[in-house]
Design a protein around this motif. Structure first.
Motif, PDB file in Angstrom:
ATOM      1  N   MET A   1     -18.803  20.091   7.801  1.00 16.81           N
ATOM      2  CA  MET A   1     -19.572  20.519   8.786  1.00 16.81           C
ATOM      3  C   MET A   1     -21.667  20.487   7.923  1.00 16.81           C
ATOM      4  SD  MET A   1     -20.734  24.424  10.390  1.00 16.81           S
ATOM      5  CE  MET A   1     -21.768  24.106  11.658  1.00 16.81           C
ATOM      6  N   LYS A   2     -22.209  19.869   7.523  1.00 11.93           N
ATOM      7  CA  LYS A   2     -23.265  19.469   7.167  1.00 11.93           C
ATOM      8  C   LYS A   2     -24.389  20.232   7.723  1.00 11.93           C
ATOM      9  CE  LYS A   2     -26.758  16.636   5.266  1.00 11.93           C
ATOM     10  NZ  LYS A   2     -26.768  14.818   4.943  1.00 11.93           N
ATOM     11  N   ASN A   3     -25.691  21.828   7.198  1.00 13.84           N
ATOM     12  CA  ASN A   3     -26.737  22.043   7.640  1.00 13.84           C
ATOM     13  C   ASN A   3     -27.401  21.044   6.780  1.00 13.84           C
ATOM     14  OD1 ASN A   3     -28.577  23.474   8.083  1.00 13.84           O
ATOM     15  ND2 ASN A   3     -28.280  25.325   7.158  1.00 13.84           N
ATOM     16  N   THR A   4     -28.662  21.121   8.277  1.00 15.53           N
ATOM     17  CA  THR A   4     -29.606  19.151   7.891  1.00 15.53           C
ATOM     18  C   THR A   4     -30.816  20.543   7.569  1.00 15.53           C
ATOM     19  OG1 THR A   4     -29.950  19.834  10.473  1.00 15.53           O
ATOM     20  CG2 THR A   4     -28.686  18.462   9.647  1.00 15.53           C
ATOM     21  N   ASN A   5     -30.732  22.343   7.379  1.00 16.08           N
ATOM     22  CA  ASN A   5     -31.860  23.068   7.344  1.00 16.08           C
ATOM     23  C   ASN A   5     -32.212  23.378   6.057  1.00 16.08           C
ATOM     24  OD1 ASN A   5     -33.730  24.299   7.786  1.00 16.08           O
ATOM     25  ND2 ASN A   5     -31.811  25.741   8.309  1.00 16.08           N
ATOM     26  N   THR A   6     -31.217  22.501   4.919  1.00 18.18           N
ATOM     27  CA  THR A   6     -30.918  22.866   3.164  1.00 18.18           C
ATOM     28  C   THR A   6     -32.378  22.661   2.986  1.00 18.18           C
ATOM     29  OG1 THR A   6     -28.873  23.111   3.624  1.00 18.18           O
ATOM     30  CG2 THR A   6     -29.482  23.198   1.651  1.00 18.18           C
ATOM     31  N   GLN A   7     -33.212  23.067   2.197  1.00 18.77           N
ATOM     32  CA  GLN A   7     -34.656  22.787   1.601  1.00 18.77           C
ATOM     33  C   GLN A   7     -34.212  23.205   0.643  1.00 18.77           C
ATOM     34  OE1 GLN A   7     -37.985  22.083   3.573  1.00 18.77           O
ATOM     35  NE2 GLN A   7     -37.229  22.629   5.378  1.00 18.77           N
ATOM     36  N   GLU A   8     -35.149  22.437  -1.037  1.00 20.34           N
ATOM     37  CA  GLU A   8     -35.191  23.160  -2.126  1.00 20.34           C
ATOM     38  C   GLU A   8     -37.434  23.688  -1.618  1.00 20.34           C
ATOM     39  OE1 GLU A   8     -35.682  20.088  -5.173  1.00 20.34           O
ATOM     40  OE2 GLU A   8     -33.899  20.272  -5.213  1.00 20.34           O
ATOM     41  N   GLY A   9     -36.620  24.997  -2.597  1.00 21.50           N
ATOM     42  CA  GLY A   9     -37.611  25.920  -2.641  1.00 21.50           C
ATOM     43  C   GLY A   9     -37.720  27.179  -3.664  1.00 21.50           C
ATOM     44  N   ILE A  10     -38.960  28.151  -2.928  1.00 21.98           N
ATOM     45  CA  ILE A  10     -39.306  28.586  -4.390  1.00 21.98           C
ATOM     46  C   ILE A  10     -38.800  30.525  -3.735  1.00 21.98           C
ATOM     47  CG2 ILE A  10     -41.241  30.106  -5.818  1.00 21.98           C
ATOM     48  CD1 ILE A  10     -43.022  27.962  -5.279  1.00 21.98           C
ATOM     49  N   ILE A  11     -38.375  31.207  -4.173  1.00 25.24           N
ATOM     50  CA  ILE A  11     -37.898  32.609  -4.114  1.00 25.24           C
ATOM     51  C   ILE A  11     -39.160  33.493  -5.491  1.00 25.24           C
ATOM     52  CG2 ILE A  11     -35.995  34.389  -3.931  1.00 25.24           C
ATOM     53  CD1 ILE A  11     -35.386  31.933  -1.560  1.00 25.24           C
ATOM     54  N   LEU A  12     -39.194  34.493  -4.492  1.00 23.20           N
ATOM     55  CA  LEU A  12     -40.524  34.997  -5.095  1.00 23.20           C
ATOM     56  C   LEU A  12     -40.054  36.621  -4.323  1.00 23.20           C
ATOM     57  CD1 LEU A  12     -42.541  36.264  -6.485  1.00 23.20           C
ATOM     58  CD2 LEU A  12     -44.290  36.256  -4.836  1.00 23.20           C
ATOM     59  N   ILE A  13     -39.268  37.507  -5.389  1.00 27.71           N
ATOM     60  CA  ILE A  13     -39.507  38.883  -4.597  1.00 27.71           C
ATOM     61  C   ILE A  13     -39.902  39.381  -6.169  1.00 27.71           C
ATOM     62  CG2 ILE A  13     -37.424  40.386  -4.557  1.00 27.71           C
ATOM     63  CD1 ILE A  13     -35.575  38.416  -4.932  1.00 27.71           C
ATOM     64  N   PRO A  14     -40.952  40.587  -5.287  1.00 26.82           N
ATOM     65  CA  PRO A  14     -41.530  41.633  -5.875  1.00 26.82           C
ATOM     66  C   PRO A  14     -40.959  42.941  -5.685  1.00 26.82           C
ATOM     67  CG  PRO A  14     -42.822  40.228  -3.879  1.00 26.82           C
ATOM     68  CD  PRO A  14     -41.314  40.350  -4.233  1.00 26.82           C
ATOM     69  N   ASP A  15     -40.614  44.003  -6.607  1.00 26.08           N
ATOM     70  CA  ASP A  15     -39.699  44.819  -6.107  1.00 26.08           C
ATOM     71  C   ASP A  15     -40.434  45.702  -7.075  1.00 26.08           C
ATOM     72  OD1 ASP A  15     -36.857  45.587  -5.798  1.00 26.08           O
ATOM     73  OD2 ASP A  15     -37.065  46.374  -8.100  1.00 26.08           O
ATOM     74  N   PHE A  16     -40.528  46.712  -6.812  1.00 25.72           N
ATOM     75  CA  PHE A  16     -41.025  48.400  -7.274  1.00 25.72           C
ATOM     76  C   PHE A  16     -39.934  48.819  -7.840  1.00 25.72           C
ATOM     77  CE2 PHE A  16     -43.630  49.545  -3.353  1.00 25.72           C
ATOM     78  CZ  PHE A  16     -43.257  48.765  -3.126  1.00 25.72           C
ATOM     79  N   SER A  17     -40.355  49.017  -9.503  1.00 19.99           N
ATOM     80  CA  SER A  17     -39.768  49.411 -10.944  1.00 19.99           C
ATOM     81  C   SER A  17     -39.905  51.500 -10.449  1.00 19.99           C
ATOM     82  CB  SER A  17     -40.167  49.061 -11.803  1.00 19.99           C
ATOM     83  OG  SER A  17     -39.390  48.319 -12.277  1.00 19.99           O
ATOM     84  N   GLY A  18     -39.325  52.263 -10.707  1.00 15.11           N
ATOM     85  CA  GLY A  18     -38.716  53.162 -10.296  1.00 15.11           C
ATOM     86  C   GLY A  18     -38.854  53.830  -8.821  1.00 15.11           C
ATOM     87  N   PHE A  19     -38.723  52.851  -7.907  1.00 13.67           N
ATOM     88  CA  PHE A  19     -38.894  54.225  -6.288  1.00 13.67           C
ATOM     89  C   PHE A  19     -37.649  54.414  -6.395  1.00 13.67           C
ATOM     90  CE2 PHE A  19     -36.527  52.532  -2.482  1.00 13.67           C
ATOM     91  CZ  PHE A  19     -37.969  52.534  -1.605  1.00 13.67           C
ATOM     92  N   THR A  20     -36.057  54.553  -6.698  1.00 14.89           N
ATOM     93  CA  THR A  20     -35.385  55.450  -6.578  1.00 14.89           C
ATOM     94  C   THR A  20     -35.896  56.943  -6.912  1.00 14.89           C
ATOM     95  OG1 THR A  20     -33.373  54.148  -7.240  1.00 14.89           O
ATOM     96  CG2 THR A  20     -33.073  56.796  -7.079  1.00 14.89           C
ATOM     97  N   GLU A  21     -36.786  57.341  -8.448  1.00 15.76           N
ATOM     98  CA  GLU A  21     -37.249  57.942  -8.435  1.00 15.76           C
ATOM     99  C   GLU A  21     -37.977  58.753  -7.343  1.00 15.76           C
ATOM    100  OE1 GLU A  21     -36.566  55.972 -10.389  1.00 15.76           O
ATOM    101  OE2 GLU A  21     -34.839  56.849 -11.515  1.00 15.76           O
ATOM    102  N   PHE A  22     -39.016  57.585  -7.547  1.00 15.70           N
ATOM    103  CA  PHE A  22     -39.703  58.128  -6.025  1.00 15.70           C
ATOM    104  C   PHE A  22     -39.710  59.014  -4.835  1.00 15.70           C
ATOM    105  CE2 PHE A  22     -42.404  56.557  -2.490  1.00 15.70           C
ATOM    106  CZ  PHE A  22     -43.942  56.872  -2.871  1.00 15.70           C
ATOM    107  N   VAL A  23     -38.694  58.063  -4.895  1.00 23.32           N
ATOM    108  CA  VAL A  23     -37.458  58.425  -2.997  1.00 23.32           C
ATOM    109  C   VAL A  23     -37.709  60.083  -3.423  1.00 23.32           C
ATOM    110  CG1 VAL A  23     -35.853  58.189  -0.984  1.00 23.32           C
ATOM    111  CG2 VAL A  23     -37.364  56.202  -2.176  1.00 23.32           C
ATOM    112  N   PHE A  24     -36.874  60.312  -4.387  1.00 20.08           N
ATOM    113  CA  PHE A  24     -36.576  61.836  -4.737  1.00 20.08           C
ATOM    114  C   PHE A  24     -37.128  62.489  -4.524  1.00 20.08           C
ATOM    115  CE2 PHE A  24     -31.899  59.144  -5.379  1.00 20.08           C
ATOM    116  CZ  PHE A  24     -31.382  60.039  -4.694  1.00 20.08           C
ATOM    117  N   ASN A  25     -38.575  62.309  -5.523  1.00 22.04           N
ATOM    118  CA  ASN A  25     -39.253  63.490  -5.555  1.00 22.04           C
ATOM    119  C   ASN A  25     -40.770  63.418  -5.084  1.00 22.04           C
ATOM    120  OD1 ASN A  25     -37.660  64.169  -7.823  1.00 22.04           O
ATOM    121  ND2 ASN A  25     -38.515  62.347  -9.355  1.00 22.04           N
ATOM    122  N   THR A  26     -40.857  62.707  -3.651  1.00 23.09           N
ATOM    123  CA  THR A  26     -41.786  62.330  -2.343  1.00 23.09           C
ATOM    124  C   THR A  26     -41.488  62.552  -1.474  1.00 23.09           C
ATOM    125  OG1 THR A  26     -42.531  60.849  -4.014  1.00 23.09           O
ATOM    126  CG2 THR A  26     -43.739  61.003  -2.224  1.00 23.09           C
TER     127      THR A  26
END
Length: 184
Positions: A1-26
């Protein structure tokens, strides 16, 4: 089975550092409000350059199909995102009279992936997506605020890595980490 929707591209993930502590302390409502404001800021600065696949907690999975990604354009966008994020933290801290100890890290990866729909959701699939998520959980970064550019992204970039005087950590099997204090 061939997927014709496969392409090359960029993945960008912005992620917060300190999030777990923030959730527990806010308080729940205050924390939700702050996170919503910060995520909205990142989306606004993106200016529709990247598509959004998912928003999960404190991270956004952005993608862009692109056979010739520009290092200069992406690094410039990351700097704008980080600056807007920091300004929003300062504004929220002042308006809410609290200290918000969150910083921002980015993963920039490149490769082949596909997309499929489930109901109203577009999901990305492939090794490239898994690798980008694995880069988030690393022990290489020496500071909480950075951008990790994978070797795959750097090798496929239309204009090669900029020459920064300091603030970069070369990881031969992974890529390069740029610390924001030294990005222009």
């Amino acid at each position: 089975m061939k997927n014709t929707n496969t392409q090359e591209g960029i993945i960008l993930i912005p992620d917060f550092s300190g999030f777990t502590e923030f959730v527990f302390n806010t308080k729940l409502y205050t924390g939700e409000y702050i996170v919503r404001q910060l995520l909205s800021t990142l989306i606004d600065v993106n200016s529709h350059y990247f598509e959004i696949s998912e928003i999960e907690g404190d991270a956004i999975l952005f993608y862009r199909y692109d056979e010739s990604p520009s290092y200069q354009r992406i690094s410039g966008m990351l700097t704008k995102m980080r600056n807007a994020f920091n300004r929003k933290i300062e504004e929220l801290s002042k308006n809410l009279s609290i200290t918000i100890e969150l910083s921002l890290k980015f993963i920039v990866h490149y490769g082949t992936f596909s997309q499929y729909n489930i109901g109203n959701f577009r999901k990305l699939y492939g090794k490239t997506i898994v690798e980008a998520h694995q880069f988030l959980k690393n022990e290489w970064a020496e500071q909480p605020s950075y951008a990790l550019f994978s070797n795959s992204f750097l090798e496929n970039s239309s204009n090669k890595e900029a020459d920064f005087n300091t603030g970069k950590l070369h990881l031969p099997d992974v890529g390069v980490i740029h610390y924001f204090e030294n990005l222009n």
